[in-house]
Scaffold this motif. Structure first.
Motif, PDB file in Angstrom:
ATOM      1  N   GLU A   1       0.834  -1.191   0.000  1.00  0.00           N
ATOM      2  CA  GLU A   1       0.000   0.000   0.000  1.00  0.00           C
ATOM      3  C   GLU A   1       0.867   1.238   0.000  1.00  0.00           C
ATOM      4  O   GLU A   1       1.946   1.256   0.590  1.00  0.00           O
ATOM      5  CB  GLU A   1      -0.922   0.015   1.230  1.00  0.00           C
TER       6      GLU A   1
ATOM      7  N   HIS B   1      -5.318  -1.810   2.918  1.00  0.00           N
ATOM      8  CA  HIS B   1      -4.820  -3.177   2.806  1.00  0.00           C
ATOM      9  C   HIS B   1      -4.943  -3.869   4.164  1.00  0.00           C
ATOM     10  O   HIS B   1      -4.675  -3.247   5.192  1.00  0.00           O
ATOM     11  CB  HIS B   1      -3.358  -3.153   2.358  1.00  0.00           C
TER      12      HIS B   1
ATOM     13  N   CYS C   1      -4.261  -5.494  -3.588  1.00  0.00           N
ATOM     14  CA  CYS C   1      -5.078  -6.469  -2.872  1.00  0.00           C
ATOM     15  C   CYS C   1      -6.278  -6.828  -3.740  1.00  0.00           C
ATOM     16  O   CYS C   1      -6.792  -5.992  -4.482  1.00  0.00           O
ATOM     17  CB  CYS C   1      -5.539  -5.869  -1.534  1.00  0.00           C
TER      18      CYS C   1
END
Lengths: 336, 281
Positions: A241, A254, A324
């Motif tokens: 992230e 995340h 993700c």
């Protein structure tokens, strides 16, 4: 200087061969994927935080950016000039050497026990700026003063200095050549809390004064929040992230970031509510499965898809990016 | 730094009389080596009286089979014995430290080649190897020195290699790279100065062994030729006389040899206390 980024890193990769080798090796050695596909940009004067647990590749990335290590792939561009291709051993002779300096975690070990504080600060100036005699003396004394080191400490050897003073010597050495990029590898983790505050204040003041861009590697999320404009969260060599520090800490997207942020103690906040406990250990970084999320197995919201495909990078509003399959956007966060 | 080192040395010596004794004996040995041949009462290579006289006021260590004064010979031999040992250790200190540090610092092929070379030397019984070298190169004092240096080489390489390899990743080495210094500069200016105290301890520990090695080679008839005064030869010459009761010819050079080795070993232990950074406060 505004507009064009100071540092552009694209698809940076570092793999270390492990085991095997030698004369009679029969099989190809395994590869430890220390840093994998890291991309980001940094503007002059900006501070980028690099967080993640031990062994996630933060320090390797810091050493790659400081050009102490050679990347296995990808590019590092400083002011548009590619510097990732120059071998680390020859980078010392490059005119760009003075532009990138680094502060080490272990201040004690980073000063040669046979050198005085003066000599430690003087060495980069002598070599990279060609200073000598009174000019060198003046510059060293001025830099030391800027870093809060009085001139009477300069003839001392490292074992005659306190931890905070050694940290100041390390910082003075790094800023002496007025680098455009300063890489700080956990510069305060070995210090007492009271000294940490002083050193962090010093770093902030120095950055305001010199306008250097900083890359700040740390375990301590509170420090990162205080000091950094943007943050990269790393997990097993990959960036999971990226985003502005404030947004990322208030609404992590995340699941790993959420676990990290939840583990930070904040005075006055009941912690149980937001806390996510991670079970188990990270996967092995040696020859990892390219078709799986590296966080799979520890992830509290992981599903079958995470084991079959590497997660895509989603761009979120506010210049954020998250890698993700199931990013925790605001809705997901509220639902969780 | 040097003032602090001196103060530290004084502190260690005052708390450790054995080391002070070793330094005293060392000074005595060096003084004897320098001044001895000028001060002895008799010519060490000419007959000074009747043969095989037991110790007396005139000949404190007696006389040998051809009437030479054993005391004069023992004193005069100090220069040759210490000289050979110092020369051998100086050579191996320079070569062994440099190659060992390069092996440890650069690693890779440098390390493999130097490491195998040291292992090959280690594979021989060292005294036999020294005998072989002197026998092959020729029976001279120079070759004794070379042989003694060669047999000590693996020891220096191993110590310097270990110490350099623990420092190759040190923060100050990386800091020097950040400052733009090249690898050779880092080896000579950052690594080697930090190895010197450790290697100096090794020097004084191996000096004792070097003296024994040189004297041992002379004892078996390699290197130094009679009538030159040398402790090893003198022990060899006196050994046959012990059975017939003339013990003094072999005993006194043997004692001198023992005191010299003992001194250097004590000195090494004492130096280790002085340079050991863990004892520094």
């Amino acid at each position: 200087m505004n507009g064009a980024p100071l540092l552009e890193v694209a698809a940076l990769q570092k793999r270390f061969p492990i085991g095997g080798g030698g004369l009679l090796a029969r099989r190809a050695p395994g590869l430890l994927h220390a840093v994998e596909d890291v991309s980001f940009t940094l503007r002059a004067g900006e501070t980028l935080g690099l967080v993640g647990e031990s062994g996630c590749g933060k320090s390797t990335l810091a050493r790659l950016l400081a050009r102490l290590l050679d990347p296995s792939g990808g590019s590092i561009r400083l002011r548009g000039e590619e510097i990732g291709g120059v071998a680390a051993q020859r980078f010392g002779a490059s005119p760009r050497r003075a532009d990138i300096q680094m502060v080490f975690q272990d201040a004690e070990g980073s000063i040669n026990p046979r050198h005085t504080a003066f000599e430690a600060i003087a060495r980069p100036l002598r070599r990279l700026r060609g200073l000598a005699g009174p000019a060198l003396h003046g510059k060293v004394t001025a830099t030391a003063a800027l870093c809060g080191l009085p001139a009477e400490l300069l003839p001392r050897f490292p074992h005659q200095l306190s931890g905070g003073q050694k940290a100041r010597v390390g910082i003075a050495r790094a800023v002496a050549t007025e680098p455009a990029l300063l890489v700080l590898d956990e510069p305060t983790s070995a210090l007492d809390v009271s000294v940490q505050v002083l050193i962090l204040d010093l770093l902030k003041a120095l950055q305001a004064r010199t306008g250097a861009a900083c890359i700040f590697v740390s375990h301590d999320l509170n420090v990162v929040r205080l000091l950094c404009d943007r943050v990269l969260v790393m997990y097993l060599g990959r960036v999971v992230e990226e985003g502005p520090a404030e947004d990322l800490f208030t609404a992590p997207a995340h699941p790993y970031t959420r676990a990290l942020v939840g583990a930070v103690s904040v005075p006055g906040r009941p912690r149980a509510a937001e806390r996510v406990r991670l079970a188990g250990e990270p996967r092995s970084p040696i020859d990892p499965d390219p078709n799986a999320c590296r966080f799979h197995g520890r992830c509290p919201i992981g599903q079958d898809r995470c084991a079959r495909a590497a997660p895509p990078v989603h761009a979120l509003p506010g210049g954020r990016r998250v890698a993700c399959h199931f990013p925790l956007t605001d809705g997901a966060l509220a639902a969780a | 730094m040097s003032a602090a080192s001196l103060a530290h040395a004084r502190h260690v010596l005052s708390g450790n009389p054995v080391t002070a004794l070793a330094f005293g004996l060392f000074a005595l040995l060096v003084g004897t080596a320098i001044l001895g041949p000028a001060l002895v009462p008799f010519d060490p290579i000419a007959a000074a009286g009747p043969a095989l006289q037991p110790p007396s006021a005139r000949h404190p260590f007696g006389t040998d089979a051809i009437g030479r004064d054993v005391f004069s010979r023992v004193i005069a031999a100090t220069r040759l014995d210490l000289g050979m040992a110092f020369a051998a250790v100086a050579i191996v200190f320079a070569c062994g430290t440099l190659t060992g540090a390069a092996a440890g610092f650069f690693g890779g092929w440098t390390d493999r080649i130097i490491g195998r070379l040291a292992d090959t030397i280690m594979a021989f019984p060292l005294f036999v190897l020294a005998m072989g070298i002197v026998a092959a190169l020729g029976n001279t004092v120079t070759n004794i020195v070379i042989a003694t240096a060669v047999v000590n080489f693996p020891l220096y390489v191993r110590i310097a290699r270990t110490e350099a390899s623990t420092r190759r990743g040190a923060g100050y080495v990386e800091a020097a790279r950040l400052s733009g210094y090249g690898e050779a500069h880092i080896l000579f200016r950052e690594i080697l100065p930090n190895l010197l105290p450790i290697m100096m301890v090794q020097v004084s520990l191996t000096l004792g062994y070097a003296i024994l090695n040189c004297a041992g080679l002379s004892f078996i008839g390699l290197g130094v030729r009679p009538p030159a005064p040398e402790w090893g030869i003198m022990v060899a010459e006196g050994a046959s006389a012990i059975i017939s009761g003339e013990w003094w010819i072999a005993l006194f050079p043997g004692l001198a040899l023992m005191i010299a080795v003992f001194t250097f070993n004590l000195l090494g232990d004492g130096l280790r206390d002085i340079v050991d950074p863990r004892r520094r406060t």
